[in-house]
Design a protein around this motif. Structure first.
Motif, mmCIF file in Angstrom:
data_model
loop_
_atom_site.group_PDB
_atom_site.id
_atom_site.type_symbol
_atom_site.label_atom_id
_atom_site.label_comp_id
_atom_site.label_asym_id
_atom_site.label_seq_id
_atom_site.Cartn_x
_atom_site.Cartn_y
_atom_site.Cartn_z
ATOM 1 N N LEU A 261 58.205 5.360 -31.234
ATOM 2 C CA LEU A 261 59.466 5.613 -31.948
ATOM 3 C C LEU A 261 60.524 6.235 -31.044
ATOM 4 N N ALA A 262 60.123 7.175 -30.184
ATOM 5 C CA ALA A 262 61.094 7.819 -29.287
ATOM 6 C C ALA A 262 61.740 6.803 -28.365
ATOM 7 N N ILE A 263 60.940 5.903 -27.823
ATOM 8 C CA ILE A 263 61.510 4.868 -26.966
ATOM 9 C C ILE A 263 62.413 3.945 -27.786
ATOM 10 N N SER A 264 62.023 3.685 -29.028
ATOM 11 C CA SER A 264 62.840 2.832 -29.911
ATOM 12 C C SER A 264 64.219 3.416 -30.167
ATOM 13 N N PHE A 265 64.283 4.735 -30.294
ATOM 14 C CA PHE A 265 65.550 5.386 -30.616
ATOM 15 C C PHE A 265 66.345 5.819 -29.391
ATOM 16 N N ALA A 266 65.777 5.657 -28.207
ATOM 17 C CA ALA A 266 66.492 5.991 -26.975
ATOM 18 C C ALA A 266 67.562 4.936 -26.704
ATOM 19 N N THR A 267 68.608 5.347 -26.022
ATOM 20 C CA THR A 267 69.682 4.429 -25.652
ATOM 21 C C THR A 267 69.161 3.331 -24.734
ATOM 22 N N LEU B 161 63.669 13.200 -27.642
ATOM 23 C CA LEU B 161 62.627 14.182 -27.929
ATOM 24 C C LEU B 161 63.183 15.604 -28.005
ATOM 25 N N ALA B 162 64.180 15.920 -27.205
ATOM 26 C CA ALA B 162 64.817 17.244 -27.273
ATOM 27 C C ALA B 162 65.500 17.431 -28.625
ATOM 28 N N GLU B 163 66.128 16.388 -29.125
ATOM 29 C CA GLU B 163 66.775 16.466 -30.440
ATOM 30 C C GLU B 163 65.733 16.672 -31.534
ATOM 31 N N VAL B 164 64.627 15.960 -31.448
ATOM 32 C CA VAL B 164 63.544 16.130 -32.426
ATOM 33 C C VAL B 164 63.016 17.557 -32.370
ATOM 34 N N GLN B 165 62.791 18.066 -31.165
ATOM 35 C CA GLN B 165 62.270 19.424 -31.014
ATOM 36 C C GLN B 165 63.248 20.446 -31.598
ATOM 37 N N LYS B 166 64.534 20.255 -31.366
ATOM 38 C CA LYS B 166 65.557 21.159 -31.898
ATOM 39 C C LYS B 166 65.553 21.125 -33.427
ATOM 40 N N GLU B 167 65.470 19.938 -33.996
ATOM 41 C CA GLU B 167 65.485 19.808 -35.453
ATOM 42 C C GLU B 167 64.232 20.406 -36.082
ATOM 43 N N ASP C 57 64.988 9.700 -18.936
ATOM 44 C CA ASP C 57 66.090 10.586 -19.312
ATOM 45 C C ASP C 57 66.519 10.367 -20.761
ATOM 46 N N ASP C 58 66.684 9.111 -21.167
ATOM 47 C CA ASP C 58 67.129 8.832 -22.532
ATOM 48 C C ASP C 58 66.064 9.178 -23.573
ATOM 49 N N VAL C 59 64.797 8.941 -23.245
ATOM 50 C CA VAL C 59 63.718 9.323 -24.155
ATOM 51 C C VAL C 59 63.650 10.839 -24.263
ATOM 52 N N SER C 60 63.880 11.546 -23.167
ATOM 53 C CA SER C 60 63.883 13.012 -23.185
ATOM 54 C C SER C 60 64.971 13.562 -24.091
ATOM 55 N N VAL C 61 66.119 12.907 -24.120
ATOM 56 C CA VAL C 61 67.212 13.320 -25.003
ATOM 57 C C VAL C 61 66.774 13.203 -26.459
#
Length: 91
Positions: free
Chosen positions: A56-62, A73-79, A67-71
Motif C-alpha cells: 500500500l505504501a508503494i501504491s500511494f507514493a508519488t 510512511l512518515a505521514e502514516v506515522q504522524k497520523e 524517498d517517496d515511500v518514506s514520505v
C-alpha cells in the motif's frame, strides 16, 4: 504499479500468483483497471513475501522510490501518533 514493482523485484511472473488469483486479474491490477479488496491485498502481499502496508505504501507514493515511500510512511506515522495510542506492545 506497486504490485508490478515488487513482483519484478522478487523475480516473480504473473503466473506465479495462480494460488492467489488468475494471471488476468493480476494483470488487471497492475494496469489499474481493477481494485483489490483489503483481503486480496493481504493475499497478494503474502505471496510477495511483504507486509501489506509495504504494498500500500508503494501504491500511494508519488513514485516507487525509497524517498517517496518514506514520505508516505512518515505521514502514516504522524497520523497514528496523533491518535494518542498507547506505547508498547500488546493489543
Amino acid at each position: 504499479m506497486a504490485l508490478r514493482v515488487i513482483r519484478r523485484a522478487r523475480g516473480y511472473t504473473q503466473e506465479d500468483f495462480s494460488s492467489v488469483s488468475s494471471r488476468t486479474y493480476i494483470s488487471s491490477l497492475e494496469r489499474g483497471t481493477k481494485s483489490p479488496t483489503l483481503g486480496k491485498v493481504e493475499q497478494i502481499a503474502t505471496a510477495l513475501n511483504v507486509h501489506p502496508l509495504t504494498l500500500l505504501a508503494i501504491s500511494f507514493a508519488t513514485s516507487p522510490s525509497l524517498d517517496d515511500v518514506s514520505v508516505v510512511l512518515a505521514e502514516v506515522q504522524k497520523e497514528v501518533a496523533a491518535l494518542g495510542l498507547p506505547s508498547g506492545g500488546g493489543g
